[in-house]
Design an enzyme around this catalytic site. Structure first.
Site, PDB file in Angstrom:
ATOM      1  N   GLY A 219       0.788  -1.155  -0.008  1.00 18.86           N
ATOM      2  CA  GLY A 219       0.149  -0.146  -0.085  1.00 18.86           C
ATOM      3  C   GLY A 219       0.904   1.330   0.067  1.00 18.86           C
ATOM      4  O   GLY A 219       2.046   1.192  -0.211  1.00 18.86           O
ATOM      5  N   GLY A 245       2.884  -5.856  -8.360  1.00 14.23           N
ATOM      6  CA  GLY A 245       2.455  -4.541  -7.779  1.00 14.23           C
ATOM      7  C   GLY A 245       3.329  -3.367  -7.726  1.00 14.23           C
ATOM      8  O   GLY A 245       2.998  -2.127  -8.396  1.00 14.23           O
ATOM      9  N   THR A 272       9.841 -11.489  -6.978  1.00 15.90           N
ATOM     10  CA  THR A 272       8.618 -12.202  -6.894  1.00 15.90           C
ATOM     11  C   THR A 272       9.016 -13.883  -6.166  1.00 15.90           C
ATOM     12  O   THR A 272       9.534 -14.600  -7.116  1.00 15.90           O
ATOM     13  CB  THR A 272       7.617 -12.483  -7.883  1.00 15.90           C
ATOM     14  N   ILE A 273       8.575 -13.841  -5.004  1.00 18.86           N
ATOM     15  CA  ILE A 273       8.838 -15.113  -4.686  1.00 18.86           C
ATOM     16  C   ILE A 273       7.955 -16.576  -5.291  1.00 18.86           C
ATOM     17  O   ILE A 273       8.449 -17.483  -5.636  1.00 18.86           O
ATOM     18  CB  ILE A 273       8.806 -15.652  -3.034  1.00 18.86           C
ATOM     19  N   ASP A 274       6.828 -15.686  -5.600  1.00 19.41           N
ATOM     20  CA  ASP A 274       5.914 -16.871  -6.274  1.00 19.41           C
ATOM     21  C   ASP A 274       6.291 -16.991  -7.902  1.00 19.41           C
ATOM     22  O   ASP A 274       5.339 -18.037  -8.612  1.00 19.41           O
ATOM     23  CB  ASP A 274       4.528 -16.121  -6.436  1.00 19.41           C
ATOM     24  N   MET A 317       4.187 -21.123  -0.500  1.00 20.76           N
ATOM     25  CA  MET A 317       3.646 -19.938  -0.878  1.00 20.76           C
ATOM     26  C   MET A 317       3.243 -20.248  -2.353  1.00 20.76           C
ATOM     27  O   MET A 317       3.585 -21.232  -2.851  1.00 20.76           O
ATOM     28  CB  MET A 317       4.795 -18.837  -0.836  1.00 20.76           C
TER      29      MET A 317
HETATM   30  N1  LIG Z   1      -1.833  -0.785  -9.639  1.00 19.29           N
HETATM   31  C1  LIG Z   1      -0.730  -0.099  -8.891  1.00 19.29           C
HETATM   32  N2  LIG Z   1      -0.646   0.926  -9.144  1.00 19.29           N
HETATM   33  C2  LIG Z   1       0.320   1.472  -8.301  1.00 19.29           C
HETATM   34  N3  LIG Z   1       1.288   1.012  -7.359  1.00 19.29           N
HETATM   35  C3  LIG Z   1       0.605  -0.266  -7.208  1.00 19.29           C
HETATM   36  C4  LIG Z   1      -0.426  -0.802  -7.943  1.00 19.29           C
HETATM   37  N4  LIG Z   1      -0.276  -2.200  -7.328  1.00 19.29           N
HETATM   38  C5  LIG Z   1       0.439  -2.166  -6.305  1.00 19.29           C
HETATM   39  N5  LIG Z   1       1.178  -0.986  -6.081  1.00 19.29           N
HETATM   40  C6  LIG Z   1       1.999  -0.626  -5.072  1.00 19.29           C
HETATM   41  O1  LIG Z   1       3.326  -1.665  -4.948  1.00 19.29           O
HETATM   42  C7  LIG Z   1       3.602  -1.851  -3.903  1.00 19.29           C
HETATM   43  C8  LIG Z   1       3.980  -3.318  -3.614  1.00 19.29           C
HETATM   44  O2  LIG Z   1       2.653  -4.076  -3.935  1.00 19.29           O
HETATM   45  P1  LIG Z   1       2.337  -5.530  -3.556  1.00 19.29           P
HETATM   46  O3  LIG Z   1       1.241  -6.023  -4.528  1.00 19.29           O
HETATM   47  O4  LIG Z   1       1.931  -5.288  -2.005  1.00 19.29           O
HETATM   48  O5  LIG Z   1       3.847  -6.434  -3.981  1.00 19.29           O
HETATM   49  P2  LIG Z   1       4.427  -6.973  -4.909  1.00 19.29           P
HETATM   50  O6  LIG Z   1       5.114  -5.661  -5.720  1.00 19.29           O
HETATM   51  O7  LIG Z   1       5.424  -7.647  -4.675  1.00 19.29           O
HETATM   52  O8  LIG Z   1       3.410  -7.688  -5.838  1.00 19.29           O
HETATM   53  C9  LIG Z   1       2.438  -1.360  -2.790  1.00 19.29           C
HETATM   54  O9  LIG Z   1       3.150  -0.097  -2.097  1.00 19.29           O
HETATM   55  C10 LIG Z   1       1.456  -1.052  -3.555  1.00 19.29           C
HETATM   56  O10 LIG Z   1       0.871   0.055  -3.095  1.00 19.29           O
HETATM   57  O1  LIG Z   2       1.710 -11.929   4.505  1.00 18.41           O
HETATM   58  P1  LIG Z   2       2.136 -11.258   3.527  1.00 18.41           P
HETATM   59  O2  LIG Z   2       3.614 -10.542   3.976  1.00 18.41           O
HETATM   60  O3  LIG Z   2       1.292 -10.127   3.027  1.00 18.41           O
HETATM   61  O4  LIG Z   2       3.061 -12.132   2.444  1.00 18.41           O
HETATM   62  C1  LIG Z   2       2.201 -13.092   1.991  1.00 18.41           C
HETATM   63  C2  LIG Z   2       2.372 -13.358   0.484  1.00 18.41           C
HETATM   64  O5  LIG Z   2       3.325 -12.979  -0.208  1.00 18.41           O
HETATM   65  C3  LIG Z   2       3.337 -13.522  -1.218  1.00 18.41           C
HETATM   66  O6  LIG Z   2       4.685 -14.166  -0.884  1.00 18.41           O
HETATM   67  C4  LIG Z   2       3.535 -12.872  -2.587  1.00 18.41           C
HETATM   68  O7  LIG Z   2       3.978 -11.779  -2.257  1.00 18.41           O
HETATM   69  P2  LIG Z   2       4.420 -10.654  -3.473  1.00 18.41           P
HETATM   70  O8  LIG Z   2       3.163 -10.332  -4.240  1.00 18.41           O
HETATM   71  O9  LIG Z   2       4.879  -9.428  -2.517  1.00 18.41           O
HETATM   72  O10 LIG Z   2       5.710 -11.201  -4.051  1.00 18.41           O
HETATM   73  C5  LIG Z   2       2.529 -14.492  -1.504  1.00 18.41           C
HETATM   74  O11 LIG Z   2       2.663 -15.619  -1.759  1.00 18.41           O
HETATM   75  C6  LIG Z   2       1.919 -14.571  -0.016  1.00 18.41           C
HETATM   76  O12 LIG Z   2       0.340 -14.650   0.048  1.00 18.41           O
HETATM   77 MG   LIG Z   3       2.677  -9.441  -5.875  1.00 14.62          MG
END
Ligand SMILES: Nc1ncnc2c1ncn2[C@@H]1O[C@H](COP(=O)(O)OP(=O)(O)O)[C@@H](O)[C@H]1O
Ligand SMILES: O=P(O)(O)OC[C@H]1O[C@](O)(COP(=O)(O)O)[C@@H](O)[C@@H]1O
Ligand SMILES: [Mg+2]
Length: 549
Positions: A219, A245, A272-274, A317
């Site tokens: 966020g 994200g 991305t660990i996934d 995960m």
């Molecule tokens: N569509 C988007 N536009 C702008 N920022 C985003 C968007 N989606 C996610 N983010 C921001 O990217 C950061 C990481 O997103 P998150 O989904 O938690 O993890 P990851 O990048 O590992 O998938 C957060 O600070 C989130 O607010």
């Molecule tokens: O509990 P948290 O810190 O939100 O993370 C859990 C999640 O993070 C993940 O590892 C994926 O995270 P990202 O999208 O940040 O790569 C998922 O497999 C799992 O659901």
């Molecule tokens: Mg993600």
């Protein structure tokens, strides 16, 4: 000469969509449009020693797509020169670096590109390529001018500290850059947290630690506040390490920076660990996670085989992509059943999970089940009150499938009264991502970081550095964020898994429909081998021939 064309009103997504590119490939390979001129996009031409390309663009916010002979397509990344005229360049300081003086052709040729797909037929078009990463002869920054920053966002992943370390080291030792700022606590750190000065001394041994020394968060992405902060601090290279994200966030930051006309690089490093980021071969930290998962599987196996009718259940995960579960299963060989989000399963009746467990226990006296956290969520929603909760980034919060399936298995056998089972549930979720990266991931992180730095110094921006078919490349953001990488259950890799565990596929031939492949998210233009009648070379866009790890 081929041209890419689109009506002037085309949106970015139309121009970059797999369907569009697929049509383009078809057209360019058949030379159907070779003599046409299109109104609305000004063809931009440049020549190289080997071939002539044409690029069509009069709008810097559109993808840069360059076409060449025999269906060659370069999905290029933005460059400062696209929107800032008259920038000065200087020679790359690496040319005087004694470590590199012995390397022949150290600088990457301007035309070097890497094919997305390396399986080809004699008549297939050359297909999509990405710009090869690496140092360029000319750079767009003086060493003293650079003020870089690094931020880590999203969930943890082994190797984050290694990437941070190597960005600092590459900037310092290759380009003489000493001003690097660490942004604390993810995106919101730009406007709400402190910063740390990152020097080679500060980051020297951080690669031996798990997590990220900068902290991370979900966020809190506020584009204009972030870009204001970048501008106020005089930062001109932004390195953003994070998952899908995060890369979406990086993409909008880049758009805003370009809109403001700033000479600021936005470079992403995919985390991305996934392993759910598309295009790239695999993500850093994935190998480490799979290795770490072995410990949990071994423990489950030892527990299960030590008792009568023992069942070892391990939850790993994998929110939407079951790569960790699939690879951990293939690596272990002790797993009898692997359940992933992409492959729907059912519990009761013929061909169901309970029947299989019963059979395994009768035959072997024990069994090991690996389940990815996102598997079977639709079954949970049916049985439990569905909760639509989200985390701060908007990701759906999943219910604990491991706990749920443990209870269901126990219930089934206590109702059946055919045998007494002994089930041990192991949930190593956070243990597999909180560890430092292993040796091969450390090398991988180093290359990703170095590539990002070389690209930034060369004036490229709006890119993610990523490994494609074993080569470092620069990939435009839109390709990274347009879809998710999933296990393709009609690919050979999943078949290998099924044949190694002997588990039921939970599917009949008629179930293998478009909705059931690729986690139900089959994108336009993607053809799996099965549906493609074995014609693996044509029409497969954005997916590797075999599941992409
Ligand atoms: N569509 C988007 N536009 C702008 N920022 C985003 C968007 N989606 C996610 N983010 C921001 O990217 C950061 C990481 O997103 P998150 O989904 O938690 O993890 P990851 O990048 O590992 O998938 C957060 O600070 C989130 O607010
Ligand atoms: O509990 P948290 O810190 O939100 O993370 C859990 C999640 O993070 C993940 O590892 C994926 O995270 P990202 O999208 O940040 O790569 C998922 O497999 C799992 O659901
Ligand atoms: Mg993600």
């Amino acid at each position: 000469m081929d041209s890419i064309f689109a009506p002037k009103s085309s949106s970015t997504s139309t121009l970059s969509s797999p369907a569009f590119i697929s049509r383009f490939l078809e057209a360019s390979s058949s030379r159907k449009f070779s003599s046409l001129t299109f109104v609305g996009y000004r063809p931009f031409r440049y020549s190289s020693y080997s071939t002539t390309f044409s690029m069509v663009s009069n709008d810097v916010s559109k993808p840069k797509i360059i076409s060449g002979d025999f269906g060659y397509v370069l999905e290029d990344v933005p460059h400062f020169t696209d929107y800032i005229p008259g920038l000065a360049t200087c020679s790359n300081p690496l040319q005087d670096n004694p470590a590199y003086s012995v390397v022949k052709q150290y600088f990457v040729h301007v035309d070097d590109s890497v094919p997305q797909k390396i399986v080809a037929h004699k008549d297939s078009p050359r297909g999509i390529h990405f710009r090869r990463a690496g140092p360029r002869q000319k750079v767009y920054f003086d060493s003293d001018e650079v003020h870089a920053c690094i931020v880590t966002c999203g969930g943890l992943c082994p190797g984050l500290n290694t990437v941070i370390r190597e960005i600092v080291y590459s900037l310092y030792h290759m380009y003489g850059v000493s001003r690097v700022l660490g942004i604390e606590g993810g995106y919101r750190g730009f406007y709400a947290r402190n910063t740390i000065a990152l020097t080679p001394k500060v980051v020297n041994d951080i690669h031996k630690r798990g997590g990220t020394i900068l902290g991370t968060s979900r966020g809190g992405h506020d584009t204009s506040k972030i870009v204001d902060s970048i501008q106020d601090r005089g930062i001109n290279q932004v390195y953003i390490i994070g998952g899908d994200g995060t890369q979406k966030g990086a993409s909008v930051i880049f758009e805003e920076i370009r809109r403001r006309g700033l000479k600021v690089v936005v470079a992403g490093i995919p985390k991305t660990i996934d392993n759910d980021i598309p295009v790239i071969d695999k993500s850093f930290g994935f190998d480490t996670a799979v290795e770490e998962a072995q410990r949990a599987i071994n423990a489950a196996h030892v527990e299960a085989e030590s008792v009568e009718n023992g069942i070892g259940l391990v939850k790993l995960m994998g929110r939407y992509s079951g790569f960790i579960a699939m690879y951990a299963t293939l690596a272990s060989r002790d797993v009898d059943c692997c359940l992933i989000p992409e492959s729907p399963f059912y519990l009761d009746g013929e061909g169901g999970l309970f029947e299989y467990i019963e059979k395994q226990l009768k035959e072997n006296g024990h069994m090991v089940i690996v389940i990815a956290e996102g598997a079977g969520q639709e079954l949970l929603s049916e049985s439990k009150q569905s909760r639509n909760q989200q985390d701060a980034s908007g990701n759906k919060l999943l219910q604990d499938v491991g706990l749920w399936i443990s209870h269901r298995i126990k219930d089934y056998f206590s109702r059946q009264k055919t045998m007494a089972i002994n089930l041990k549930y192991i949930d190593p979720t956070y243990m597999i991502r909180a560890v430092p990266s292993n040796a091969s991931d450390n090398v991988y992180c180093t290359l990703l970081a170095q590539s990002a730095v070389h690209g930034a110094m060369a004036g490229y921006t709006g890119f993610t550095s990523g490994l494609v078919n074993g080569r470092q490349t620069y990939i435009p953001f839109y390709r990274i964020i347009e879809k998710q990488n999933n296990v393709v259950i009609t690919d050979r890799m999943w078949a290998r898994l099924l044949s190694s565990t002997n588990q039921p596929s939970f599917m009949s031939d008629k179930d293998v429909t478009e909705e059931n492949i690729s986690g139900g998210k089959k994108e336009e233009g993607t053809a799996t081998q099965l549906l493609d009648n074995g014609n693996c070379a044509d029409g497969v866009l954005g997916k590797k021939e075999v599941s992409s790890v």
